[in-house]
Design a protein around this motif. Sequence first.
Motif, PDB file in Angstrom:
ATOM      1  N   ALA A  32       0.831  -1.204   0.000  1.00 37.93           N
ATOM      2  CA  ALA A  32       0.000   0.000   0.000  1.00 37.93           C
ATOM      3  C   ALA A  32       0.865   1.253   0.000  1.00 37.93           C
ATOM      4  CB  ALA A  32      -0.921   0.000   1.222  1.00 37.93           C
ATOM      5  N   MET A  33       1.958   1.256   0.772  1.00 41.10           N
ATOM      6  CA  MET A  33       2.838   2.419   0.782  1.00 41.10           C
ATOM      7  C   MET A  33       3.433   2.663  -0.606  1.00 41.10           C
ATOM      8  SD  MET A  33       6.262   3.268   3.005  1.00 41.10           S
ATOM      9  CE  MET A  33       7.333   2.457   1.815  1.00 41.10           C
ATOM     10  N   ALA A  34       3.853   1.561  -1.266  1.00 43.94           N
ATOM     11  CA  ALA A  34       4.402   1.697  -2.617  1.00 43.94           C
ATOM     12  C   ALA A  34       3.335   2.199  -3.588  1.00 43.94           C
ATOM     13  CB  ALA A  34       4.970   0.360  -3.084  1.00 43.94           C
ATOM     14  N   LEU A  35       2.096   1.724  -3.429  1.00 45.59           N
ATOM     15  CA  LEU A  35       1.018   2.177  -4.304  1.00 45.59           C
ATOM     16  C   LEU A  35       0.702   3.650  -4.092  1.00 45.59           C
ATOM     17  CD1 LEU A  35      -1.537  -0.787  -4.152  1.00 45.59           C
ATOM     18  CD2 LEU A  35       0.056  -0.228  -5.983  1.00 45.59           C
ATOM     19  N   ALA A  36       0.842   4.114  -2.858  1.00 38.70           N
ATOM     20  CA  ALA A  36       0.545   5.517  -2.566  1.00 38.70           C
ATOM     21  C   ALA A  36       1.477   6.462  -3.318  1.00 38.70           C
ATOM     22  CB  ALA A  36       0.630   5.775  -1.063  1.00 38.70           C
ATOM     23  N   GLN A  37       2.640   5.962  -3.755  1.00 42.08           N
ATOM     24  CA  GLN A  37       3.523   6.784  -4.583  1.00 42.08           C
ATOM     25  C   GLN A  37       2.903   7.082  -5.940  1.00 42.08           C
ATOM     26  OE1 GLN A  37       7.479   4.426  -3.325  1.00 42.08           O
ATOM     27  NE2 GLN A  37       7.810   5.877  -4.983  1.00 42.08           N
ATOM     28  N   GLU A  38       1.937   6.251  -6.338  1.00 40.46           N
ATOM     29  CA  GLU A  38       1.256   6.396  -7.629  1.00 40.46           C
ATOM     30  C   GLU A  38       2.248   6.381  -8.785  1.00 40.46           C
ATOM     31  OE1 GLU A  38      -1.327   9.899  -7.054  1.00 40.46           O
ATOM     32  OE2 GLU A  38      -2.974   8.451  -6.943  1.00 40.46           O
ATOM     33  N   THR A  39       3.134   5.414  -8.764  1.00 41.54           N
ATOM     34  CA  THR A  39       4.099   5.254  -9.849  1.00 41.54           C
ATOM     35  C   THR A  39       3.554   4.269 -10.878  1.00 41.54           C
ATOM     36  OG1 THR A  39       5.232   3.448  -8.695  1.00 41.54           O
ATOM     37  CG2 THR A  39       6.038   5.677  -8.312  1.00 41.54           C
ATOM     38  N   PRO A  40       3.845   4.476 -12.147  1.00 38.59           N
ATOM     39  CA  PRO A  40       3.387   3.533 -13.174  1.00 38.59           C
ATOM     40  C   PRO A  40       4.170   2.223 -13.183  1.00 38.59           C
ATOM     41  CG  PRO A  40       4.678   5.285 -14.175  1.00 38.59           C
ATOM     42  CD  PRO A  40       4.505   5.663 -12.728  1.00 38.59           C
ATOM     43  N   ILE A  41       5.340   2.216 -12.543  1.00 38.77           N
ATOM     44  CA  ILE A  41       6.183   1.021 -12.490  1.00 38.77           C
ATOM     45  C   ILE A  41       6.430   0.680 -11.027  1.00 38.77           C
ATOM     46  CG2 ILE A  41       8.387  -0.015 -13.162  1.00 38.77           C
ATOM     47  CD1 ILE A  41       8.587   2.119 -15.367  1.00 38.77           C
ATOM     48  N   LEU A  42       6.241  -0.597 -10.669  1.00 39.12           N
ATOM     49  CA  LEU A  42       6.438  -1.035  -9.291  1.00 39.12           C
ATOM     50  C   LEU A  42       7.325  -2.273  -9.278  1.00 39.12           C
ATOM     51  CD1 LEU A  42       5.774  -0.740  -6.296  1.00 39.12           C
ATOM     52  CD2 LEU A  42       3.683  -2.057  -6.692  1.00 39.12           C
ATOM     53  N   LEU A  43       8.427  -2.208  -8.519  1.00 40.17           N
ATOM     54  CA  LEU A  43       9.375  -3.303  -8.384  1.00 40.17           C
ATOM     55  C   LEU A  43       9.220  -3.943  -7.005  1.00 40.17           C
ATOM     56  CD1 LEU A  43      12.601  -1.560  -9.811  1.00 40.17           C
ATOM     57  CD2 LEU A  43      10.697  -2.587 -11.063  1.00 40.17           C
ATOM     58  N   LEU A  44       9.203  -5.272  -6.973  1.00 40.32           N
ATOM     59  CA  LEU A  44       9.038  -5.994  -5.710  1.00 40.32           C
ATOM     60  C   LEU A  44      10.125  -7.060  -5.597  1.00 40.32           C
ATOM     61  CD1 LEU A  44       5.907  -5.925  -7.276  1.00 40.32           C
ATOM     62  CD2 LEU A  44       5.353  -5.986  -4.853  1.00 40.32           C
ATOM     63  N   ASP A  45      10.937  -6.962  -4.556  1.00 43.61           N
ATOM     64  CA  ASP A  45      12.034  -7.900  -4.353  1.00 43.61           C
ATOM     65  C   ASP A  45      11.606  -8.984  -3.380  1.00 43.61           C
ATOM     66  OD1 ASP A  45      14.435  -9.183  -4.304  1.00 43.61           O
ATOM     67  OD2 ASP A  45      15.574  -7.534  -3.424  1.00 43.61           O
ATOM     68  N   GLU A  46      11.299 -10.166  -3.925  1.00 41.71           N
ATOM     69  CA  GLU A  46      10.881 -11.329  -3.141  1.00 41.71           C
ATOM     70  C   GLU A  46       9.750 -10.977  -2.169  1.00 41.71           C
ATOM     71  OE1 GLU A  46      14.043 -13.682  -1.556  1.00 41.71           O
ATOM     72  OE2 GLU A  46      15.396 -13.201  -3.191  1.00 41.71           O
ATOM     73  N   PRO A  47       8.604 -10.536  -2.696  1.00 45.12           N
ATOM     74  CA  PRO A  47       7.511 -10.079  -1.827  1.00 45.12           C
ATOM     75  C   PRO A  47       6.867 -11.173  -0.990  1.00 45.12           C
ATOM     76  CG  PRO A  47       6.767 -10.240  -4.097  1.00 45.12           C
ATOM     77  CD  PRO A  47       8.251 -10.450  -4.122  1.00 45.12           C
ATOM     78  N   THR A  48       7.146 -12.449  -1.270  1.00 46.47           N
ATOM     79  CA  THR A  48       6.527 -13.539  -0.509  1.00 46.47           C
ATOM     80  C   THR A  48       7.481 -14.184   0.496  1.00 46.47           C
ATOM     81  OG1 THR A  48       7.103 -15.132  -2.255  1.00 46.47           O
ATOM     82  CG2 THR A  48       4.937 -14.082  -2.392  1.00 46.47           C
ATOM     83  N   THR A  49       8.696 -13.652   0.632  1.00 46.60           N
ATOM     84  CA  THR A  49       9.666 -14.221   1.561  1.00 46.60           C
ATOM     85  C   THR A  49       9.116 -14.205   2.986  1.00 46.60           C
ATOM     86  OG1 THR A  49      11.514 -13.529   0.182  1.00 46.60           O
ATOM     87  CG2 THR A  49      12.007 -13.983   2.475  1.00 46.60           C
ATOM     88  N   TYR A  50       9.321 -15.300   3.710  1.00 45.83           N
ATOM     89  CA  TYR A  50       8.934 -15.463   5.119  1.00 45.83           C
ATOM     90  C   TYR A  50       7.427 -15.617   5.324  1.00 45.83           C
ATOM     91  CZ  TYR A  50      13.645 -13.548   5.559  1.00 45.83           C
ATOM     92  OH  TYR A  50      14.986 -13.300   5.409  1.00 45.83           O
ATOM     93  N   LEU A  51       6.648 -15.684   4.249  1.00 46.49           N
ATOM     94  CA  LEU A  51       5.203 -15.860   4.395  1.00 46.49           C
ATOM     95  C   LEU A  51       4.832 -17.330   4.222  1.00 46.49           C
ATOM     96  CD1 LEU A  51       3.824 -12.846   2.301  1.00 46.49           C
ATOM     97  CD2 LEU A  51       4.294 -12.942   4.759  1.00 46.49           C
ATOM     98  N   ASP A  52       3.793 -17.770   4.921  1.00 45.45           N
ATOM     99  CA  ASP A  52       3.304 -19.131   4.701  1.00 45.45           C
ATOM    100  C   ASP A  52       2.586 -19.189   3.359  1.00 45.45           C
ATOM    101  OD1 ASP A  52       0.537 -18.342   5.022  1.00 45.45           O
ATOM    102  OD2 ASP A  52       0.768 -18.497   7.183  1.00 45.45           O
ATOM    103  N   ILE A  53       2.240 -20.400   2.914  1.00 41.85           N
ATOM    104  CA  ILE A  53       1.726 -20.584   1.557  1.00 41.85           C
ATOM    105  C   ILE A  53       0.439 -19.796   1.313  1.00 41.85           C
ATOM    106  CG2 ILE A  53       0.559 -22.729   2.213  1.00 41.85           C
ATOM    107  CD1 ILE A  53       2.095 -21.833  -1.229  1.00 41.85           C
ATOM    108  N   ALA A  54      -0.454 -19.737   2.315  1.00 41.80           N
ATOM    109  CA  ALA A  54      -1.712 -19.011   2.121  1.00 41.80           C
ATOM    110  C   ALA A  54      -1.454 -17.518   1.917  1.00 41.80           C
ATOM    111  CB  ALA A  54      -2.639 -19.232   3.311  1.00 41.80           C
TER     112      ALA A  54
END
Length: 292
Positions: A155-177
Amino acid sequence: MTKTTPRLRGEDLTLAYDERTIARDLDLEIPDGSFTVIVGPNACGKSTVLRALARMLKPTAGRVLLDGQHIHSLPSKEVARRLGLLPQTATAPDGITVADLVARGRFPHQKLLRQWSRDDERAVDAAMASTRVSELADRAVDELSGGQRQRVWIAMALAQETPILLLDEPTTYLDIAHQIEVLNLCAQLHEEQDRTMVAVLHDLNHATRYATHLVALKEGRVVAQGDPGEIVTARLVEEVFGLPCVVVPDPETGTPLVVPRARTSRLGRDSAHPAVHAAAHAPAARPAGGAA
């Protein structure tokens, strides 16, 4: 039809930390409007490439271009208005609330004589609504679950309202669900808001399910890139990851599903499976210069 030049691309990149070279002579284009996922074995340069694209790491040779301009020639705030980054290990200040953290995404839009505005308020409210964290606005970030925190960072990244968004391993440390929850959210944002998304993922099957454009790296070089349905074969997986496997259609999405080969004692029973026979005759992967 004339091919348009992507807004974000790297040319002849050499990337290094101190004396260790991670990638050399690397060319990479991020198709506009794509959900691009970068995959590869550990230490192949995935996060390093993403850091270079985000201007967090300066190439020792070559250049990253954003809208045709050398990214390191642009003011920091100008880059932050065009390109957002969710780092691999984001840390929130102690006790900060969700609303206050998301509001920090508006910093690139602040000016000396104009601080908070209605546009800022609207952007923060929209970002929290899109990531379904509005009801958490007054909660402290450090009290949230891992999945909730990751949605807040997005949400913080979206609030920048940038047309391009980069995510570095956004699922790290999360369970499968929670991994699936975050990836579904990313796919929804890509589809509904027409954002160009670039993510580094470890799980190859998650990558093939969600990516519209896949980049496979090995030892700092692009081995193959393109539509996952066209480039992901058993031969490519073994070349990049060293993993014998079969590739079959995902029963839910029809996208490539990578199934590791069974241990030797099971091969006699499993080799009769029709998917194994089909995978053995799969076409070779498209070379790195293939279609985007």
